[in-house]
Design an enzyme around this catalytic site. Structure first.
Site, PDB file in Angstrom:
ATOM      1  N   LYS A  69       0.863  -1.171   0.000  1.00  0.00           N
ATOM      2  CA  LYS A  69       0.000   0.000   0.000  1.00  0.00           C
ATOM      3  C   LYS A  69       0.903   1.225   0.000  1.00  0.00           C
ATOM      4  CE  LYS A  69      -3.811   2.500   0.943  1.00  0.00           C
ATOM      5  NZ  LYS A  69      -4.534   2.289   2.208  1.00  0.00           N
ATOM      6  N   VAL A  70       0.767   2.073  -1.012  1.00  0.00           N
ATOM      7  CA  VAL A  70       1.625   3.242  -1.166  1.00  0.00           C
ATOM      8  C   VAL A  70       0.779   4.459  -1.497  1.00  0.00           C
ATOM      9  CG1 VAL A  70       3.601   1.872  -1.945  1.00  0.00           C
ATOM     10  CG2 VAL A  70       2.007   2.835  -3.645  1.00  0.00           C
ATOM     11  N   SER A  71       1.409   5.614  -1.507  1.00  0.00           N
ATOM     12  CA  SER A  71       0.755   6.825  -1.993  1.00  0.00           C
ATOM     13  C   SER A  71       0.648   6.779  -3.515  1.00  0.00           C
ATOM     14  CB  SER A  71       1.569   8.063  -1.604  1.00  0.00           C
ATOM     15  OG  SER A  71       1.651   8.224  -0.215  1.00  0.00           O
ATOM     16  N   THR A 121       0.487  11.561  -1.602  1.00  0.00           N
ATOM     17  CA  THR A 121      -0.623  12.188  -2.308  1.00  0.00           C
ATOM     18  C   THR A 121      -1.035  13.465  -1.598  1.00  0.00           C
ATOM     19  OG1 THR A 121      -1.354   9.974  -2.915  1.00  0.00           O
ATOM     20  CG2 THR A 121      -2.898  11.772  -3.286  1.00  0.00           C
ATOM     21  N   ALA A 122      -1.018  13.437  -0.270  1.00  0.00           N
ATOM     22  CA  ALA A 122      -1.382  14.625   0.500  1.00  0.00           C
ATOM     23  C   ALA A 122      -0.501  15.804   0.101  1.00  0.00           C
ATOM     24  CB  ALA A 122      -1.245  14.338   1.995  1.00  0.00           C
ATOM     25  N   HIS A 165      -5.267  10.688   7.613  1.00  0.00           N
ATOM     26  CA  HIS A 165      -5.784   9.636   8.476  1.00  0.00           C
ATOM     27  C   HIS A 165      -6.820  10.183   9.462  1.00  0.00           C
ATOM     28  CE1 HIS A 165      -2.925   7.104   6.587  1.00  0.00           C
ATOM     29  NE2 HIS A 165      -1.885   7.381   7.344  1.00  0.00           N
TER      30      HIS A 165
END
Length: 294
Positions: A69-71, A121-122, A165
């Site tokens: 799981k990655v950005s 991504t943020a 989050h």
């Protein structure tokens, strides 16, 4: 922050379990509980490592594990080795990162802003927002683990913080104010869902295995929806002392129809983010077919 592997897997016939990494956040543990515990019929066994997103991004760049799981932001650097799976990730509406400050309405020109990663991504969403709304741009960017950002803003060590989050639900506890919602800006300017986290798998596993992995992820999330109490202990065990009600909010927001399948809007959102970011010089450009699923 990394966490020890706690999910034993039986050795599959003729080979080792696949090495998989995702975060201890409730959306990931909820989504992958059934798969990680051998409850998905026909799913390849996996050995799970828990790691925050900045760690898994680095793992992907180094080609260390099989499934991660990655950005979405890191994809331009890893798509030569990894394929984007069409399910298991995090996209949605009303779930974007927030910019927090101690004082409402703070001017960010020249400010120091803490972010969880410069390949998140943020961060891309923040840079696209700042380019449109902060004349002259912000000042210094500093990278902190996501759970240290709100205390840093509260204590005045940075002027603002970009949070992800469960911070969406808890920032008021730190006496902070939401200056801007990156998701609101993204949705207002594109009409698309907000792309956050992706599931990727090593291309060298082969087309048949990649399809099997996608079906395993899809089946796992559907089993989680069908039997939400089955994953309850696993979720809370790894939720870092999170209030159970906050964990439920987290799951409700980040595990949605895009987790089961990216669909046309999901792929458009990912392509749109990376295209815009490349135009701003934030990421390398990707090939037109780079996101294609085998």
């Amino acid at each position: 922050m990394t966490y020890p592997t706690d999910t034993p897997s039986a050795q599959p016939s003729g080979g080792r379990p696949l090495r998989m990494a995702y975060s201890p956040c409730p959306n990931d543990t909820f989504t992958f509980h059934a798969w990680a515990h051998g409850r998905v019929p026909g799913a390849p066994p996996v050995e799970v490592t828990f790691a925050d997103i900045d760690i898994t991004n680095g793992m992907a760049e180094r080609g260390e594990l099989d499934v991660l799981k990655v950005s979405y932001a890191v994809l331009p650097w890893v798509l030569d080795q990894y394929a984007l799976l069409p399910c298991g990730g995090a996209l949605g509406r009303g779930c974007g990162p927030l910019v927090l400050t101690r004082e409402p309405g703070r001017d960010l020109r020249g400010a120091t802003v803490a972010v969880p990663s410069e390949k998140s991504t943020a961060y891309l969403l923040f840079r696209l927002w700042a380019a449109a709304t902060v004349p002259g741009g912000v000042g210094r960017i500093t990278v902190l683990p996501f759970d240290e950002i709100m205390p840093a803003v509260r204590d005045g060590r940075v002027d603002a913080g970009l949070v992800i989050h469960e911070a969406r639900f808890t920032y008021q506890n730190y006496g902070l104010h939401c200056l801007a919602d990156m998701g609101e800006h993204w949705e207002a300017t594109t009409g698309l869902p907000i792309p956050l986290g992706a599931i990727i798998a090593r291309r060298s596993l082969g087309e048949a295995t990649l399809k099997q992995l996608a079906e395993s992820a899809r089946a796992s999330v559907r089993m989680a929806w069908d039997e939400p109490e089955a994953s309850r202990g696993y979720v809370l065990e790894h939720a870092q002392e999170m209030d159970p009600a906050v964990a439920d909010q987290h799951i409700g927001l980040y595990v949605n129809e895009f987790t089961a399948d990216l669909g046309e809007d999901g792929y458009a959102a990912v392509h749109g983010l990376l295209t815009r970011a490349a135009a701003e010089g934030l990421v390398p450009a990707i090939a037109p077919d780079a996101l294609a699923y085998p």
